[in-house]
Design a protein around this motif. Sequence first.
Motif, PDB file in Angstrom:
ATOM      1  N   GLU A  13      -5.440  -7.765  -7.325  1.00  0.00           N
ATOM      2  CA  GLU A  13      -5.052  -7.209  -8.629  1.00  0.00           C
ATOM      3  C   GLU A  13      -6.298  -7.024  -9.508  1.00  0.00           C
ATOM      4  OE1 GLU A  13      -1.740  -6.578  -8.808  1.00  0.00           O
ATOM      5  OE2 GLU A  13      -1.558  -7.535  -6.853  1.00  0.00           O
ATOM      6  N   LYS A  17      -8.820  -0.285  -8.657  1.00  0.00           N
ATOM      7  CA  LYS A  17      -8.419   0.711  -7.655  1.00  0.00           C
ATOM      8  C   LYS A  17      -8.153   2.080  -8.277  1.00  0.00           C
ATOM      9  CE  LYS A  17      -5.163  -1.601  -5.628  1.00  0.00           C
ATOM     10  NZ  LYS A  17      -4.062  -0.784  -6.049  1.00  0.00           N
ATOM     11  N   GLU A  40       1.118   3.248  -1.987  1.00  0.00           N
ATOM     12  CA  GLU A  40       2.140   2.406  -1.350  1.00  0.00           C
ATOM     13  C   GLU A  40       2.300   1.109  -2.140  1.00  0.00           C
ATOM     14  OE1 GLU A  40       2.323   1.741   2.775  1.00  0.00           O
ATOM     15  OE2 GLU A  40       2.679   3.858   3.126  1.00  0.00           O
ATOM     16  N   PRO A  41       3.481   0.500  -2.198  1.00  0.00           N
ATOM     17  CA  PRO A  41       4.698   1.149  -1.755  1.00  0.00           C
ATOM     18  C   PRO A  41       5.009   2.327  -2.679  1.00  0.00           C
ATOM     19  CG  PRO A  41       5.203  -0.948  -2.843  1.00  0.00           C
ATOM     20  CD  PRO A  41       3.722  -0.857  -2.747  1.00  0.00           C
ATOM     21  N   ARG A  51       9.932   0.846  -4.117  1.00  0.00           N
ATOM     22  CA  ARG A  51       8.874   0.195  -4.920  1.00  0.00           C
ATOM     23  C   ARG A  51       9.474  -0.549  -6.122  1.00  0.00           C
ATOM     24  NH1 ARG A  51       3.280   0.892  -6.145  1.00  0.00           N
ATOM     25  NH2 ARG A  51       2.863   0.296  -8.276  1.00  0.00           N
ATOM     26  N   MET A  71       8.687  -3.157   2.566  1.00  0.00           N
ATOM     27  CA  MET A  71       7.349  -2.548   2.601  1.00  0.00           C
ATOM     28  C   MET A  71       7.277  -1.543   3.754  1.00  0.00           C
ATOM     29  SD  MET A  71       5.327  -3.567   0.208  1.00  0.00           S
ATOM     30  CE  MET A  71       5.297  -4.885  -1.026  1.00  0.00           C
ATOM     31  N   ARG A  75       7.111   2.537   3.899  1.00  0.00           N
ATOM     32  CA  ARG A  75       5.977   3.106   4.665  1.00  0.00           C
ATOM     33  C   ARG A  75       6.467   4.138   5.683  1.00  0.00           C
ATOM     34  NH1 ARG A  75       2.858  -1.611   5.709  1.00  0.00           N
ATOM     35  NH2 ARG A  75       2.222  -1.127   3.577  1.00  0.00           N
ATOM     36  N   ASP A  96      -3.558   4.734  -2.121  1.00  0.00           N
ATOM     37  CA  ASP A  96      -3.737   3.488  -2.856  1.00  0.00           C
ATOM     38  C   ASP A  96      -2.889   2.421  -2.151  1.00  0.00           C
ATOM     39  OD1 ASP A  96      -3.715   1.441  -4.704  1.00  0.00           O
ATOM     40  OD2 ASP A  96      -3.446   2.752  -6.428  1.00  0.00           O
ATOM     41  N   ARG A  97      -3.522   1.636  -1.310  1.00  0.00           N
ATOM     42  CA  ARG A  97      -2.922   0.583  -0.466  1.00  0.00           C
ATOM     43  C   ARG A  97      -2.217   1.158   0.756  1.00  0.00           C
ATOM     44  NH1 ARG A  97      -3.378  -4.183  -2.918  1.00  0.00           N
ATOM     45  NH2 ARG A  97      -3.119  -4.363  -5.167  1.00  0.00           N
ATOM     46  N   PHE A  98      -2.245   0.369   1.825  1.00  0.00           N
ATOM     47  CA  PHE A  98      -1.495   0.681   3.047  1.00  0.00           C
ATOM     48  C   PHE A  98      -1.288  -0.646   3.782  1.00  0.00           C
ATOM     49  CE2 PHE A  98      -1.192   2.906   7.318  1.00  0.00           C
ATOM     50  CZ  PHE A  98      -0.068   3.645   7.024  1.00  0.00           C
ATOM     51  N   ALA A 101      -2.718  -4.124   3.070  1.00  0.00           N
ATOM     52  CA  ALA A 101      -2.103  -4.888   1.971  1.00  0.00           C
ATOM     53  C   ALA A 101      -0.984  -5.782   2.496  1.00  0.00           C
ATOM     54  CB  ALA A 101      -1.573  -3.948   0.891  1.00  0.00           C
ATOM     55  N   THR A 102      -0.279  -5.317   3.517  1.00  0.00           N
ATOM     56  CA  THR A 102       0.793  -6.154   4.085  1.00  0.00           C
ATOM     57  C   THR A 102       0.190  -7.377   4.768  1.00  0.00           C
ATOM     58  OG1 THR A 102       1.947  -4.081   4.515  1.00  0.00           O
ATOM     59  CG2 THR A 102       2.910  -6.076   5.450  1.00  0.00           C
ATOM     60  N   TYR A 105      -1.072  -9.533   1.608  1.00  0.00           N
ATOM     61  CA  TYR A 105      -0.071 -10.117   0.696  1.00  0.00           C
ATOM     62  C   TYR A 105       1.031 -10.873   1.450  1.00  0.00           C
ATOM     63  CZ  TYR A 105      -1.972  -7.886  -3.473  1.00  0.00           C
ATOM     64  OH  TYR A 105      -2.791  -7.527  -4.519  1.00  0.00           O
ATOM     65  N   GLN A 106       1.641 -10.200   2.446  1.00  0.00           N
ATOM     66  CA  GLN A 106       2.741 -10.882   3.149  1.00  0.00           C
ATOM     67  C   GLN A 106       2.166 -11.877   4.182  1.00  0.00           C
ATOM     68  OE1 GLN A 106       3.151  -7.437   2.151  1.00  0.00           O
ATOM     69  NE2 GLN A 106       4.303  -8.520   0.556  1.00  0.00           N
ATOM     70  N   ASP A 154       4.208  -7.367 -13.146  1.00  0.00           N
ATOM     71  CA  ASP A 154       5.305  -7.163 -12.198  1.00  0.00           C
ATOM     72  C   ASP A 154       5.483  -8.415 -11.335  1.00  0.00           C
ATOM     73  OD1 ASP A 154       3.592  -7.061  -9.919  1.00  0.00           O
ATOM     74  OD2 ASP A 154       3.201  -4.921 -10.253  1.00  0.00           O
ATOM     75  N   PHE A 156       4.637  -9.198  -8.321  1.00  0.00           N
ATOM     76  CA  PHE A 156       3.459  -9.688  -7.601  1.00  0.00           C
ATOM     77  C   PHE A 156       2.402 -10.220  -8.581  1.00  0.00           C
ATOM     78  CE2 PHE A 156       5.317  -6.918  -4.373  1.00  0.00           C
ATOM     79  CZ  PHE A 156       5.249  -7.749  -3.262  1.00  0.00           C
TER      80      PHE A 156
HETATM   81  P1  TMP Z   1      -0.118  -1.781  -6.912  1.00  0.00           P
HETATM   82  O1  TMP Z   1       0.055  -2.672  -8.092  1.00  0.00           O
HETATM   83  O2  TMP Z   1      -1.486  -1.782  -6.376  1.00  0.00           O
HETATM   84  O3  TMP Z   1       0.448  -0.415  -7.075  1.00  0.00           O
HETATM   85  O4  TMP Z   1       0.742  -2.428  -5.703  1.00  0.00           O
HETATM   86  C1  TMP Z   1       1.978  -2.941  -5.903  1.00  0.00           C
HETATM   87  C2  TMP Z   1       2.063  -4.349  -5.396  1.00  0.00           C
HETATM   88  O5  TMP Z   1       2.591  -4.369  -4.068  1.00  0.00           O
HETATM   89  C3  TMP Z   1       0.749  -5.097  -5.348  1.00  0.00           C
HETATM   90  O6  TMP Z   1       0.895  -6.288  -6.090  1.00  0.00           O
HETATM   91  C4  TMP Z   1       0.551  -5.423  -3.892  1.00  0.00           C
HETATM   92  C5  TMP Z   1       1.923  -5.323  -3.292  1.00  0.00           C
HETATM   93  N1  TMP Z   1       1.953  -4.887  -1.885  1.00  0.00           N
HETATM   94  C6  TMP Z   1       2.306  -5.809  -0.909  1.00  0.00           C
HETATM   95  O7  TMP Z   1       2.567  -6.963  -1.206  1.00  0.00           O
HETATM   96  N2  TMP Z   1       2.341  -5.389   0.400  1.00  0.00           N
HETATM   97  C7  TMP Z   1       2.082  -4.097   0.777  1.00  0.00           C
HETATM   98  O8  TMP Z   1       2.139  -3.765   1.966  1.00  0.00           O
HETATM   99  C8  TMP Z   1       1.717  -3.150  -0.260  1.00  0.00           C
HETATM  100  C9  TMP Z   1       1.430  -1.732   0.108  1.00  0.00           C
HETATM  101  C10 TMP Z   1       1.668  -3.598  -1.570  1.00  0.00           C
END
Ligand code: TMP
Length: 211
Positions: A13, A17, A40-41, A51, A71, A75, A96-98, A101-102, A105-106, A154, A156
């Motif tokens: 965060e 980006k 993404e998402p 999302r 997610m 995708r 922006d992310r793919f 990120a999974t 984060y996951q 949000d 996350f």
């Molecule tokens: P963003 O804030 O960068 O738009 O992304 C939204 C949130 O989603 C961000 O906190 C990271 C999370 N995320 C995941 O947890 N797993 C994923 O695969 C993706 C693409 C995003």
Amino acid sequence: MKQGKFITLEGGEGVGKSTNLSFVKQLLETHKIDVITTREPGGTIIAEKIRQLLLDKGDEVVSEQTELLLMFAARAQHIQQVIQPALRQGKWVLCDRFTDATYAYQGGGRGMDVSVIAWLENHVQGGLRPHLTLLLDAPVEIGMERAQKRAELDRFESEKQHFFEQVRTAYLQRAASNPQQIKVIDASQSLPDVQAAISDSLQMLIKNNHA
Ligand code: TMP
């Protein structure tokens, strides 16, 4: 027609980006590259609805399984509707992310089984992988401080520092094991330095495009 290139931007965060996504887009356009930007998402009507489900802090707890599958559901839709058609038309896709990120984060943040993520990745994406991933990396405190200045956090962004430390570690581990694909950019530098590093990382792809 030559297939386009698939570039992704990753990071925790508040690492910048959005600003750098615009910078990459402009840089590619100055090289006469036809590029679309997406995220993404999200990125399609259905995926943007998913999302919302993922980011909203509703009353019902989102289970980890649900989060992971949503997610990949988003995708799957995004790849079919936006990414693959654009690449086939020779356009470059800047996302922006793919899936990294999974993994971060996951896999890292939530501690979910990475082999399950890898299975879903193969199932949903087939052979689709980014040609280049720019990982914007900064100490968690810097990113969290920037993110917390935003209007409302949000689902996350509301996680604790420990979660983001695990996200960052997982990103850096992926970069170390995929150095060809993932370029780590030190996002704690000044913006001109960050952007110079991004330009360097893109040079090879741009050169090959014109070859
Ligand atoms: P963003 O804030 O960068 O738009 O992304 C939204 C949130 O989603 C961000 O906190 C990271 C999370 N995320 C995941 O947890 N797993 C994923 O695969 C993706 C693409 C995003």
